[in-house]
Enzyme design. Structure first.
Site, PDB file in Angstrom:
ATOM      1  N   VAL A 126       0.726  -1.278   0.119  1.00 24.08           N
ATOM      2  CA  VAL A 126      -0.212   0.530  -0.179  1.00 24.08           C
ATOM      3  C   VAL A 126       0.978   1.664   0.317  1.00 24.08           C
ATOM      4  O   VAL A 126       2.415   1.198   0.659  1.00 24.08           O
ATOM      5  CB  VAL A 126      -0.908  -0.108   1.612  1.00 24.08           C
ATOM      6  CG1 VAL A 126      -1.759  -1.399   1.415  1.00 24.08           C
ATOM      7  CG2 VAL A 126      -0.185  -0.198   2.658  1.00 24.08           C
ATOM      8  N   ASP A 152       4.977   1.680   0.860  1.00 21.43           N
ATOM      9  CA  ASP A 152       6.064   2.330   0.260  1.00 21.43           C
ATOM     10  C   ASP A 152       6.974   3.858   1.137  1.00 21.43           C
ATOM     11  O   ASP A 152       5.896   4.234   1.716  1.00 21.43           O
ATOM     12  CB  ASP A 152       4.932   2.850  -0.896  1.00 21.43           C
ATOM     13  CG  ASP A 152       5.496   3.587  -1.819  1.00 21.43           C
ATOM     14  OD1 ASP A 152       7.031   4.046  -2.250  1.00 21.43           O
ATOM     15  OD2 ASP A 152       5.613   3.563  -3.129  1.00 21.43           O
ATOM     16  N   LYS A 154       7.967   6.149  -0.034  1.00 26.28           N
ATOM     17  CA  LYS A 154       7.464   7.153   0.052  1.00 26.28           C
ATOM     18  C   LYS A 154       6.275   8.125   0.226  1.00 26.28           C
ATOM     19  O   LYS A 154       6.178   9.464   0.499  1.00 26.28           O
ATOM     20  CB  LYS A 154       7.144   7.494  -2.239  1.00 26.28           C
ATOM     21  CG  LYS A 154       8.406   7.511  -2.646  1.00 26.28           C
ATOM     22  CD  LYS A 154       7.984   7.814  -4.311  1.00 26.28           C
ATOM     23  CE  LYS A 154       7.408   6.955  -5.121  1.00 26.28           C
ATOM     24  NZ  LYS A 154       7.497   5.746  -4.873  1.00 26.28           N
ATOM     25  N   TYR A 184       6.798   2.379 -10.351  1.00 26.42           N
ATOM     26  CA  TYR A 184       5.329   2.028 -10.880  1.00 26.42           C
ATOM     27  C   TYR A 184       5.955   1.812 -12.287  1.00 26.42           C
ATOM     28  O   TYR A 184       6.633   2.127 -13.123  1.00 26.42           O
ATOM     29  CB  TYR A 184       4.272   2.993 -11.159  1.00 26.42           C
ATOM     30  CG  TYR A 184       2.434   2.458 -12.420  1.00 26.42           C
ATOM     31  CD1 TYR A 184       1.860   1.624 -11.441  1.00 26.42           C
ATOM     32  CD2 TYR A 184       2.577   2.258 -13.719  1.00 26.42           C
ATOM     33  CE1 TYR A 184       1.150   1.227 -11.876  1.00 26.42           C
ATOM     34  CE2 TYR A 184       1.569   2.415 -14.609  1.00 26.42           C
ATOM     35  CZ  TYR A 184       0.938   1.177 -13.951  1.00 26.42           C
ATOM     36  OH  TYR A 184       0.048   0.393 -14.673  1.00 26.42           O
ATOM     37  N   GLU A 240      -2.741 -15.913 -13.698  1.00 33.95           N
ATOM     38  CA  GLU A 240      -2.904 -15.299 -14.837  1.00 33.95           C
ATOM     39  C   GLU A 240      -1.469 -15.632 -15.414  1.00 33.95           C
ATOM     40  O   GLU A 240      -0.461 -15.549 -15.006  1.00 33.95           O
ATOM     41  CB  GLU A 240      -3.462 -13.449 -15.536  1.00 33.95           C
ATOM     42  CG  GLU A 240      -2.833 -13.379 -17.082  1.00 33.95           C
ATOM     43  CD  GLU A 240      -3.238 -12.462 -17.192  1.00 33.95           C
ATOM     44  OE1 GLU A 240      -3.083 -11.819 -18.387  1.00 33.95           O
ATOM     45  OE2 GLU A 240      -3.230 -11.099 -16.491  1.00 33.95           O
ATOM     46  N   LYS A 248       4.054  -6.628 -27.084  1.00 34.02           N
ATOM     47  CA  LYS A 248       4.913  -7.054 -25.381  1.00 34.02           C
ATOM     48  C   LYS A 248       6.304  -7.135 -25.677  1.00 34.02           C
ATOM     49  O   LYS A 248       6.778  -6.888 -24.262  1.00 34.02           O
ATOM     50  CB  LYS A 248       3.965  -8.002 -24.448  1.00 34.02           C
ATOM     51  CG  LYS A 248       2.540  -6.887 -24.045  1.00 34.02           C
ATOM     52  CD  LYS A 248       1.828  -6.983 -22.845  1.00 34.02           C
ATOM     53  CE  LYS A 248       1.015  -6.765 -22.766  1.00 34.02           C
ATOM     54  NZ  LYS A 248       0.169  -7.047 -21.263  1.00 34.02           N
ATOM     55  N   ARG A 251       9.196  -5.072 -23.640  1.00 31.18           N
ATOM     56  CA  ARG A 251       9.483  -4.683 -22.052  1.00 31.18           C
ATOM     57  C   ARG A 251      10.981  -6.173 -21.390  1.00 31.18           C
ATOM     58  O   ARG A 251      11.669  -5.497 -20.704  1.00 31.18           O
ATOM     59  CB  ARG A 251       8.602  -5.373 -21.602  1.00 31.18           C
ATOM     60  CG  ARG A 251       7.221  -4.435 -22.053  1.00 31.18           C
ATOM     61  CD  ARG A 251       5.661  -5.041 -21.202  1.00 31.18           C
ATOM     62  NE  ARG A 251       4.340  -4.498 -21.354  1.00 31.18           N
ATOM     63  CZ  ARG A 251       3.846  -3.809 -20.600  1.00 31.18           C
ATOM     64  NH1 ARG A 251       3.871  -5.210 -19.420  1.00 31.18           N
ATOM     65  NH2 ARG A 251       2.524  -3.280 -20.816  1.00 31.18           N
ATOM     66  N   GLU A 317       4.528  -8.430 -14.214  1.00 26.89           N
ATOM     67  CA  GLU A 317       3.619  -8.550 -15.205  1.00 26.89           C
ATOM     68  C   GLU A 317       4.150  -9.740 -16.085  1.00 26.89           C
ATOM     69  O   GLU A 317       3.247 -10.725 -17.568  1.00 26.89           O
ATOM     70  CB  GLU A 317       2.902  -7.326 -16.356  1.00 26.89           C
ATOM     71  CG  GLU A 317       1.894  -6.321 -15.386  1.00 26.89           C
ATOM     72  CD  GLU A 317       1.043  -5.431 -16.057  1.00 26.89           C
ATOM     73  OE1 GLU A 317       1.676  -5.656 -17.730  1.00 26.89           O
ATOM     74  OE2 GLU A 317       0.716  -4.613 -15.760  1.00 26.89           O
ATOM     75  N   LYS A 338      -1.586 -24.905 -24.548  1.00 26.06           N
ATOM     76  CA  LYS A 338      -2.926 -25.916 -23.730  1.00 26.06           C
ATOM     77  C   LYS A 338      -3.252 -25.176 -22.164  1.00 26.06           C
ATOM     78  O   LYS A 338      -3.679 -25.431 -21.862  1.00 26.06           O
ATOM     79  CB  LYS A 338      -2.386 -27.163 -24.257  1.00 26.06           C
ATOM     80  CG  LYS A 338      -3.050 -27.501 -25.601  1.00 26.06           C
ATOM     81  CD  LYS A 338      -3.217 -29.244 -26.058  1.00 26.06           C
ATOM     82  CE  LYS A 338      -3.732 -29.569 -27.822  1.00 26.06           C
ATOM     83  NZ  LYS A 338      -5.171 -29.233 -26.678  1.00 26.06           N
TER      84      LYS A 338
END
Length: 425
Positions: A126, A152, A154, A184, A240, A248, A251, A317, A338
């Protein structure tokens, strides 16, 4: 004389604690043997709530009049002011931990033997909105679970102070030992979770699964329902993990670095990933077994992948998704197409992406249009989304914002607590 009085007081205090524990144990024992105690004191009521003008039952059933009334209320200036709780409230209220937990109606005992015997671990990253964090914590809290909170570096001093004060009230909640300055789409976002993983792994040997959250998540299931969903995985993981889209690949093929708090390309190409690993596409959130975490912390292949990933773009990600498809990782799947799993098929997190929304009769729309608003193409849920999201199998949904729609969170809170307590009747 004073020593005698002090001794009597300590004896009285010990007897009170023992009798209180025996009473609570008696309630649990009777509940398991068929006796039905009243847990109404744990229900969320609307007596002192600014949201009391809303009919949550009607909202959850999608009744148009109730939804319109709620939407009008959320844009009212006086209502927005009334539902906001400043950070200082939590600093002051949590000075008396017993009163705080009682007033906020935290569940201080396991609601079932099934839950008690299947403890969970949570990593919570958070950076602001203490009120949202505390309501999320209360919704997922159970005394048999263990929680690591990363704030964080910050974050405002009031945010850190308030969250530190809240967590100090619970023996099974702790602040991460090594907080980082989160950036981020850069490596520190992963490092925050990794630091909590290590702390959780060392803090307890009993928990079965780890779930990671951010401050704008909220559960769609009770703790018992989450436990049963995880039991059904039979040691597997749920997150996922799909083939990386061609658009992508930049990256992971180009090196990046953090400059002045933002991630930027260096113009240099990266070496291929170690061990000829297939890089998969995924997201930052997961539901993984203790064995998976053990591999993340100790497996030489994973440690090499972690080092390789530190100068990539948005490593959160692809990192967890890639580890999930590595041979020998507990609960993993082969990297064959699959075994690909989308975010909608995984149980981890329900997210509405703006570019996948559409009308009911649209053949290309993945889900209906957002009933709140959008931030970085993600739906910030409104009350009109609740009925839709509760039809899904996901354990959590993202994103919620009390400043945008406090009623959506309020109605979910009531729904989940009522559902949790109804299992005891």
């Amino acid at each position: 004389m004073r020593l005698l009085q002090r001794g009597r007081f300590l004896l009285f205090l010990k007897l009170t604690l023992v009798l209180g524990s025996l009473w609570m144990l008696s309630l649990l024992t009777r509940s398991r043997s068929g006796w039905n105690p009243s847990y109404s004191w744990l229900e969320y009521t609307d007596d002192d709530s600014p949201e009391k003008m809303c009919d949550c039952s009607a909202i959850l059933q999608g009744e148009r009049e109730a939804l319109e009334q709620a939407k009008l209320l959320t844009i009212t200036k006086d209502f927005k002011k009334s539902v906001h709780i400043p950070d200082e409230y939590y600093m002051n209220a949590s000075q008396d931990c017993s009163a705080f937990k009682l007033r906020r109606k935290y569940l201080t005992f396991p609601l079932s033997q099934e839950e008690e015997e299947f403890p969970l671990a949570y990593s919570m990253v958070v950076h602001h909105k203490v009120q949202s964090f505390e309501r999320l914590l209360r919704a997922i809290y159970a005394p048999q679970n263990v929680y690591c909170v990363h704030v964080d570096k910050k974050a405002k001093s009031s945010v850190l102070a308030a969250i530190r004060a809240i967590t100090a009230c619970f023996p099974n909640i702790f602040m991460v030992s090594q907080p980082v300055d989160v950036v981020y789409s850069a490596w520190p976002r992963v490092q925050a979770d990794l630091n909590c993983m290590a702390d959780l792994y060392n803090a307890s040997t009993k928990w079965k699964y780890l779930l990671n959250l951010c401050g704008q998540d909220f559960p769609l299931k009770t703790n018992l329902e989450i436990v049963r969903a995880l039991r059904s995985l039979r040691g597997g993981n749920s997150l996922e993990s799909e083939k990386m889209p061609a658009e992508k690949m930049w990256r992971v093929r180009n090196a990046h670095q953090i400059i002045d708090g933002t991630i930027q390309g260096t113009g240099k190409a990266k070496e291929p990933p170690p061990f000829n690993l297939t890089i998969m596409s995924g997201n930052a959130y997961f539901v993984v077994s203790r064995g998976y975490i053990s591999s993340v912390l100790e497996d030489k292949r994973v440690l090499a992948l972690i080092e390789w990933a530190k100068d990539t773009y948005s490593p959160d990600e692809f990192l967890w998704a890639t580890i999930q498809r590595m041979p020998g990782i507990p609960g993993s799947k082969r990297p064959h197409i699959k075994y690909d799993m989308s975010d909608l098929n995984a149980i981890t997190r329900l997210v509405k992406w703006q570019f996948h929304e559409g009308s009911q009769d649209s053949l290309n729309a993945v889900y209906p249009e957002c009933q709140g608003n959008h931030v970085r193409s993600i739906c910030i849920y409104g009350v009109g989304d609740l009925q839709w999201m509760l039809e899904h199998h996901h354990l959590f949904a993202n994103k919620f914002d009390i400043d945008t729609d406090a009623i959506a969170v309020h109605c979910l809170e009531k729904y989940l607590r009522k559902r949790a307590l109804s299992k005891l009747q």
